[in-house]
Scaffold this motif. Structure first.
Motif, PDB file in Angstrom:
ATOM      1  N   THR A 214      -3.748  40.265 -57.907  1.00  0.00           N
ATOM      2  CA  THR A 214      -4.847  40.145 -56.955  1.00  0.00           C
ATOM      3  C   THR A 214      -4.511  39.048 -55.953  1.00  0.00           C
ATOM      4  OG1 THR A 214      -7.237  39.825 -56.691  1.00  0.00           O
ATOM      5  CG2 THR A 214      -6.134  38.443 -58.311  1.00  0.00           C
ATOM      6  N   PHE A 215      -5.114  39.110 -54.780  1.00  0.00           N
ATOM      7  CA  PHE A 215      -5.001  38.043 -53.794  1.00  0.00           C
ATOM      8  C   PHE A 215      -6.239  37.145 -53.816  1.00  0.00           C
ATOM      9  CE2 PHE A 215      -2.376  41.477 -52.180  1.00  0.00           C
ATOM     10  CZ  PHE A 215      -1.215  40.827 -51.806  1.00  0.00           C
ATOM     11  N   SER A 216      -7.252  37.557 -54.545  1.00  0.00           N
ATOM     12  CA  SER A 216      -8.579  36.948 -54.446  1.00  0.00           C
ATOM     13  C   SER A 216      -8.811  35.884 -55.508  1.00  0.00           C
ATOM     14  CB  SER A 216      -9.648  38.035 -54.572  1.00  0.00           C
ATOM     15  OG  SER A 216     -10.934  37.458 -54.739  1.00  0.00           O
ATOM     16  N   HIS A 217      -9.146  34.679 -55.076  1.00  0.00           N
ATOM     17  CA  HIS A 217      -9.515  33.615 -56.013  1.00  0.00           C
ATOM     18  C   HIS A 217     -10.807  33.971 -56.744  1.00  0.00           C
ATOM     19  CE1 HIS A 217     -12.888  32.001 -53.573  1.00  0.00           C
ATOM     20  NE2 HIS A 217     -12.169  32.487 -52.573  1.00  0.00           N
ATOM     21  N   ALA A 218     -11.704  34.691 -56.063  1.00  0.00           N
ATOM     22  CA  ALA A 218     -12.975  35.072 -56.682  1.00  0.00           C
ATOM     23  C   ALA A 218     -12.749  36.093 -57.799  1.00  0.00           C
ATOM     24  CB  ALA A 218     -13.922  35.636 -55.621  1.00  0.00           C
ATOM     25  N   ILE A 219     -11.850  37.033 -57.575  1.00  0.00           N
ATOM     26  CA  ILE A 219     -11.559  38.021 -58.617  1.00  0.00           C
ATOM     27  C   ILE A 219     -10.828  37.358 -59.782  1.00  0.00           C
ATOM     28  CG2 ILE A 219     -10.147  40.051 -59.140  1.00  0.00           C
ATOM     29  CD1 ILE A 219     -10.996  41.210 -56.469  1.00  0.00           C
ATOM     30  N   GLU A 220      -9.906  36.435 -59.487  1.00  0.00           N
ATOM     31  CA  GLU A 220      -9.243  35.712 -60.572  1.00  0.00           C
ATOM     32  C   GLU A 220     -10.269  35.006 -61.457  1.00  0.00           C
ATOM     33  OE1 GLU A 220      -5.619  32.508 -61.057  1.00  0.00           O
ATOM     34  OE2 GLU A 220      -7.209  32.060 -59.617  1.00  0.00           O
ATOM     35  N   GLU A 221     -11.202  34.321 -60.850  1.00  0.00           N
ATOM     36  CA  GLU A 221     -12.232  33.606 -61.616  1.00  0.00           C
ATOM     37  C   GLU A 221     -13.076  34.580 -62.431  1.00  0.00           C
ATOM     38  OE1 GLU A 221     -16.040  30.581 -60.864  1.00  0.00           O
ATOM     39  OE2 GLU A 221     -14.720  31.141 -59.195  1.00  0.00           O
ATOM     40  N   PHE A 222     -13.443  35.709 -61.817  1.00  0.00           N
ATOM     41  CA  PHE A 222     -14.248  36.714 -62.511  1.00  0.00           C
ATOM     42  C   PHE A 222     -13.511  37.256 -63.735  1.00  0.00           C
ATOM     43  CE2 PHE A 222     -14.999  41.267 -63.165  1.00  0.00           C
ATOM     44  CZ  PHE A 222     -16.354  41.271 -63.467  1.00  0.00           C
ATOM     45  N   VAL A 223     -12.252  37.590 -63.574  1.00  0.00           N
ATOM     46  CA  VAL A 223     -11.482  38.186 -64.666  1.00  0.00           C
ATOM     47  C   VAL A 223     -11.339  37.201 -65.821  1.00  0.00           C
ATOM     48  CG1 VAL A 223      -9.197  39.051 -65.323  1.00  0.00           C
ATOM     49  CG2 VAL A 223     -10.261  39.808 -63.189  1.00  0.00           C
ATOM     50  N   VAL A 224     -11.018  35.960 -65.520  1.00  0.00           N
ATOM     51  CA  VAL A 224     -10.844  34.955 -66.562  1.00  0.00           C
ATOM     52  C   VAL A 224     -12.135  34.761 -67.359  1.00  0.00           C
ATOM     53  CG1 VAL A 224     -10.414  32.497 -66.965  1.00  0.00           C
ATOM     54  CG2 VAL A 224      -8.962  33.774 -65.383  1.00  0.00           C
ATOM     55  N   ASN A 225     -13.276  34.875 -66.685  1.00  0.00           N
ATOM     56  CA  ASN A 225     -14.556  34.620 -67.336  1.00  0.00           C
ATOM     57  C   ASN A 225     -15.170  35.843 -68.008  1.00  0.00           C
ATOM     58  OD1 ASN A 225     -14.606  31.887 -66.631  1.00  0.00           O
ATOM     59  ND2 ASN A 225     -15.551  32.303 -64.646  1.00  0.00           N
ATOM     60  N   HIS A 226     -14.716  37.062 -67.653  1.00  0.00           N
ATOM     61  CA  HIS A 226     -15.393  38.262 -68.136  1.00  0.00           C
ATOM     62  C   HIS A 226     -14.508  39.207 -68.948  1.00  0.00           C
ATOM     63  CE1 HIS A 226     -18.187  36.911 -64.968  1.00  0.00           C
ATOM     64  NE2 HIS A 226     -19.107  37.532 -65.672  1.00  0.00           N
ATOM     65  N   TYR A 227     -13.218  38.939 -69.017  1.00  0.00           N
ATOM     66  CA  TYR A 227     -12.324  39.808 -69.782  1.00  0.00           C
ATOM     67  C   TYR A 227     -11.694  39.027 -70.939  1.00  0.00           C
ATOM     68  CZ  TYR A 227     -12.549  43.698 -66.470  1.00  0.00           C
ATOM     69  OH  TYR A 227     -12.983  44.752 -65.697  1.00  0.00           O
ATOM     70  N   ASP A 228     -11.111  39.756 -71.867  1.00  0.00           N
ATOM     71  CA  ASP A 228     -10.414  39.157 -72.999  1.00  0.00           C
ATOM     72  C   ASP A 228      -9.071  38.634 -72.514  1.00  0.00           C
ATOM     73  OD1 ASP A 228      -9.330  38.422 -75.408  1.00  0.00           O
ATOM     74  OD2 ASP A 228      -9.093  40.467 -76.179  1.00  0.00           O
ATOM     75  N   CYS A 229      -9.094  37.422 -71.958  1.00  0.00           N
ATOM     76  CA  CYS A 229      -7.927  36.836 -71.277  1.00  0.00           C
ATOM     77  C   CYS A 229      -7.339  35.674 -72.072  1.00  0.00           C
ATOM     78  CB  CYS A 229      -8.341  36.291 -69.910  1.00  0.00           C
ATOM     79  SG  CYS A 229      -8.276  37.467 -68.582  1.00  0.00           S
ATOM     80  N   LYS A 230      -6.036  35.575 -72.006  1.00  0.00           N
ATOM     81  CA  LYS A 230      -5.335  34.426 -72.566  1.00  0.00           C
ATOM     82  C   LYS A 230      -4.174  34.076 -71.642  1.00  0.00           C
ATOM     83  CE  LYS A 230      -2.661  32.788 -76.535  1.00  0.00           C
ATOM     84  NZ  LYS A 230      -2.074  33.147 -77.852  1.00  0.00           N
ATOM     85  N   ARG A 231      -4.060  32.815 -71.315  1.00  0.00           N
ATOM     86  CA  ARG A 231      -2.942  32.370 -70.478  1.00  0.00           C
ATOM     87  C   ARG A 231      -1.650  32.436 -71.288  1.00  0.00           C
ATOM     88  NH1 ARG A 231      -2.937  27.021 -66.615  1.00  0.00           N
ATOM     89  NH2 ARG A 231      -0.696  26.716 -66.494  1.00  0.00           N
ATOM     90  N   ILE A 232      -0.657  33.138 -70.770  1.00  0.00           N
ATOM     91  CA  ILE A 232       0.585  33.336 -71.518  1.00  0.00           C
ATOM     92  C   ILE A 232       1.812  32.772 -70.808  1.00  0.00           C
ATOM     93  CG2 ILE A 232      -0.202  35.343 -72.811  1.00  0.00           C
ATOM     94  CD1 ILE A 232       1.298  37.099 -70.743  1.00  0.00           C
ATOM     95  N   ALA A 233       1.684  32.420 -69.539  1.00  0.00           N
ATOM     96  CA  ALA A 233       2.841  31.924 -68.793  1.00  0.00           C
ATOM     97  C   ALA A 233       2.353  31.294 -67.493  1.00  0.00           C
ATOM     98  CB  ALA A 233       3.827  33.054 -68.489  1.00  0.00           C
TER      99      ALA A 233
END
Length: 253
Positions: free
Chosen positions: A31-50
């Motif tokens: 994505t290019f969007s900071h807003a979408i990045e924030e949304f995904v991190v807060n609403h999906y089963d996300c884990k930072r891997i790299a």
């Protein structure tokens, strides 16, 4: 000249090499969007891997588990050189062959509604990066356009197919160039797709791209086609990530 830049006869001075422990994922979503990045991190089963670094700072890469699939996700940069650089860097940090690219694009046809999905079929190479990855030509074929369009059709998502104009200089989208590219069948203008397709072809990767129809060039004066603070129908509309992650699942089934 820029058209003589491809050198596939000698070795690159900096050669990205995948790490031995790079996690394998089914596809990578950009994505290019900071807003979408924030949304995904807060609403999906996300884990930072790299992560990887530019002078502008650190770029985290996340793992998303979604409907029995595992995807990588990160926020890329605007502009062909930086965006292509992130693709190269992710090939060091993760193991995948498929990339989903989506974002906003300027619209060259007033008949295409604001927020409608546009699927690029070819990209006019009005940038420099692609000439280091592919032989010189006016256009590069977006080879998975039919697959993206088939996904849109099967899921009832209104969309339009057409050529795109990839430029390095959005403040130099002149009237004459707009008229030339529109007459040649271009329906959108953006800054990355020709180069990202070129690096994917060069590295043996598969690219699946779509855009959100945004500001309008096909008008007496430039029209942003959005109100102040508007999100729906823009490149920050989180509904477009829903399309992207379902497209990722579609191409990995």
């Amino acid at each position: 000249m820029i058209t003589d830049s491809l050198d596939n006869k000698s070795k690159a001075i900096i050669c990205p090499q995948r790490k031995e422990n790079a996690p394998e994922v089914d596809a990578c979503i950009m994505t290019f969007s900071h807003a979408i990045e924030e949304f995904v991190v807060n609403h999906y089963d996300c884990k930072r891997i790299a992560s990887f670094w530019f002078a502008t700072g650190e770029t985290p890469v996340y793992r998303i588990r979604y409907k029995n699939r595992t995807f990588a996700f990160y926020k890329t940069y605007v502009g062909a050189p930086a965006c292509v650089g992130t693709v190269e860097d992710t090939q060091v940090e993760i193991n995948t062959k498929k990339y989903i690219l989506f974002g906003g694009a300027g619209c060259l046809n007033k008949e295409i509604a604001r927020g409608k999905v546009m699927v690029p079929t070819e990209a006019y190479r009005d940038e420099g990066t692609s000439y280091h990855y592919a032989p010189a030509a006016d256009y590069i074929r977006m080879k998975n356009a039919d697959t993206v369009a088939a996904f849109m059709k099967e899921n009832g998502i209104p969309h339009v197919m057409g050529k795109t104009w990839t430029t390095d200089a959005f403040y130099r989208e002149t009237v004459n160039n707009f008229e030339k590219h529109k007459a040649d069948g271009c329906i959108s203008v953006e800054m990355e797709s020709a180069a990202v397709q070129a690096v994917c072809d060069f590295r043996g990767l598969e690219l699946y791209a779509f855009f959100t129809s945004g500001d309008l060039l096909d008008a007496p004066e430039w029209d942003a086609r959005r109100k102040e603070g508007q999100v729906k129908g823009t490149q920050h509309d989180t509904g477009h990530f829903d399309i992207a992650i379902e497209l990722a699942r579609y191409v990995t089934e």
